[in-house]
Each structure stands twice: as structure tokens, then as C-alpha cells.
Design an enzyme around this catalytic site. Sequence first.
Site: not given
Ligand code: PBG
Length: 328
Positions: A201, A253
Site C-alpha cells: 500500500k 493499492k
Molecule cells: C486507510 C484507507 C485509505 C483508503 C482505504 N483505506 C486511506 C489512506 O490510506 O489514506 C483509501 C481508499 C481510496 O482512496 O479509495 N484506512
Amino acid sequence: MIRPRRLRSTPQMRRLVAETRLHAADLVLPLFVKEGLTEPKPLGSMPGIVQHTEESLAGAVAQAAAAGLGGVMLFGIPAHRDATGSQADAPDGILNRAIRIARDAARDAAAGTGRPAPVVMADLCLDEFTDHGHCGVLTPTGDVDNDATLVRYASMALTQAEAGAEVVAPSGMMDGQVAVIREALDDAGHTGVSILAYSAKYASAFYGPFREAVDSTLQGDRRTYQMDSANFREGLREADLDLAEGADMVMVKPAGSYLDVLAAVAERSDVPVVAYQVSGEYAMIEAAAANGWIDRRGAVLESVLGIRRAGADIVLTYWALEIADWIR
Ligand code: PBG
């Protein structure tokens, strides 16, 4: 002459030889549920997406079931936030209530239609629940405290499992999170609950609209725990660690800007590989389409097909319902 064009000559032929297909069962719909809302609230930066009330959540899960989607991923937005994110593992906290509602709605919808119910998945992270907006608890000097956060995640996993989550999805990028969650679940007898690990991520500008979706209070960034977008090898290392810690599925992601990482993770993973087409990826195509600059349906389908072609078995996408409708 060798003529590859023969296999492109008619729609029937192209359909026959297509190497990658989209199927509703491979799509997961992210859903936002906000405590205290009286009606669904549209998101300005994500046209067509809302923050749900508890009532409208049930309807959305029924829609997901009718569309034959593989799953739903739940995010909760609590009315009260504090330093430790205490609502995250409160049994009646909004996300845990949402899990119960979604399980009931999925079961009811499946019973009515004979279709398989979407698998109910829950985001396992503290950022929606902390007043500072970080994915973990902080040290006195304001750093995100990895090991103290793991204790909170273990507790969240138990609460989510007790609420009925079939899959918990740790998205906070703390070291060791999958192992700690697996052990906590197993020790409590929740051996059947799966872990979908957000493995690679990246700290991404493409999460922008998500901040509105969860009313994020974050100041600053997540670069001390989420990955640097420059790094490919490190993404594979993170996926390998999660596999070793017992992840049932691994995720890359965002999706669209990380297709190289996705393809390489798919190459070495022996469990299903998931990609999250995130809020900014959604917003960009929606904005261009709204301006008449791009063919919306064509761009949506191409973007998701590209993610599948790169190696994702499963795609989280905000267009899941619409795509399922188009490909039915
Ligand atoms: C954190 C989380 C995020 C997203 C999913 N889980 C935000 C981040 O990491 O800042 C982003 C998902 C998206 O942008 O569609 N719990």
C-alpha cells in the site's frame, strides 16, 4: 503472411479470443457508513457515491447481492473520535454495527434470490476512529507507534469477527499486523475468519477523495508507514512478509499506477491477489467524463480490465455495481 488481424475481425471473434474477462464475482464494492446520518450523503469528489446511513447500507448490500458481486468492503465513520480510536473496537461502534447489518442484509438477499451472498469484509484500521486521523496510536512525540497499534488492531479484529466479518482487511501498514491479527483470531476461536492484507500500500495522492468520504481529520501524511511510490522491490518484500505471516489474500493499492507491482506480486503469490482501484482513480475518470472529454463506460471498463489483465484476481472498485450491470 501471418495475419493477427483475423482474430479481430468480428465482435464474435474478439469475444471468443478475449484473454481476460470481467465477472461480477471478482468485484468488491467499498461502502461507507456514517454514524448519525439521517439520509445518505452524496460525496462531492466522488459523484454517484454516498456515505450511507445504517438503513441505506442494508439496501446497498441487497443491491450488491442482486448484482452478484463477490463482496462488499465496509468503512465506518464514527460520531466520536479520540486519540486511541476507541470506537473501532467498541462492539456497538459504527463499523461493527455495519458489519452486523451487512451480514443480515446479505443473508436475506441471498435467501430471497438464491444467489450467493456477497462476502462481508471490514476495513481494519484506526484512521477513521482517531481524532488525529493516523492509522495507529501515537507516541508522546507524535510518531505512529507500531507495536502499540498492533494491540489495537488485534482487539479490532476480535470485535469485527464477533460482529460477523468474514474477512478482515488490515490497511494500516504496521509491521507485523497480519501475524498479530491471525494469532488473536485463532486464539479466540475465529479460525474461519480470513485476512485480506493490504500488503503493498503506497502513500498516494490518489486517496484524495477518500478523505472526504471518511471525513478525515489527518494533518500531514502517512509516509512513515505507507510505501514510497518509487519502490517496486519493497512492494514485493511487503507481500512476501504478509504471505509468511498467514495472509489469505494480498492486495496492491492503488491499482492503476502500480500495475508493475501488481503483476509481480501475482507472479509470486500462491493466494488470491487483490487490487484496489482507489477514490482518485474513480474521480479522475468521472471528472473527465463529466466534461465530455472521455467515453465514461469505455474508460471504466478498460481501467478495470487492465487491472485484471495485470494479475488481479479480485478488484475493489467503486463502479462494481455499474460494471456488473453492464456485463450481465
Ligand atoms: C486507510 C484507507 C485509505 C483508503 C482505504 N483505506 C486511506 C489512506 O490510506 O489514506 C483509501 C481508499 C481510496 O482512496 O479509495 N484506512
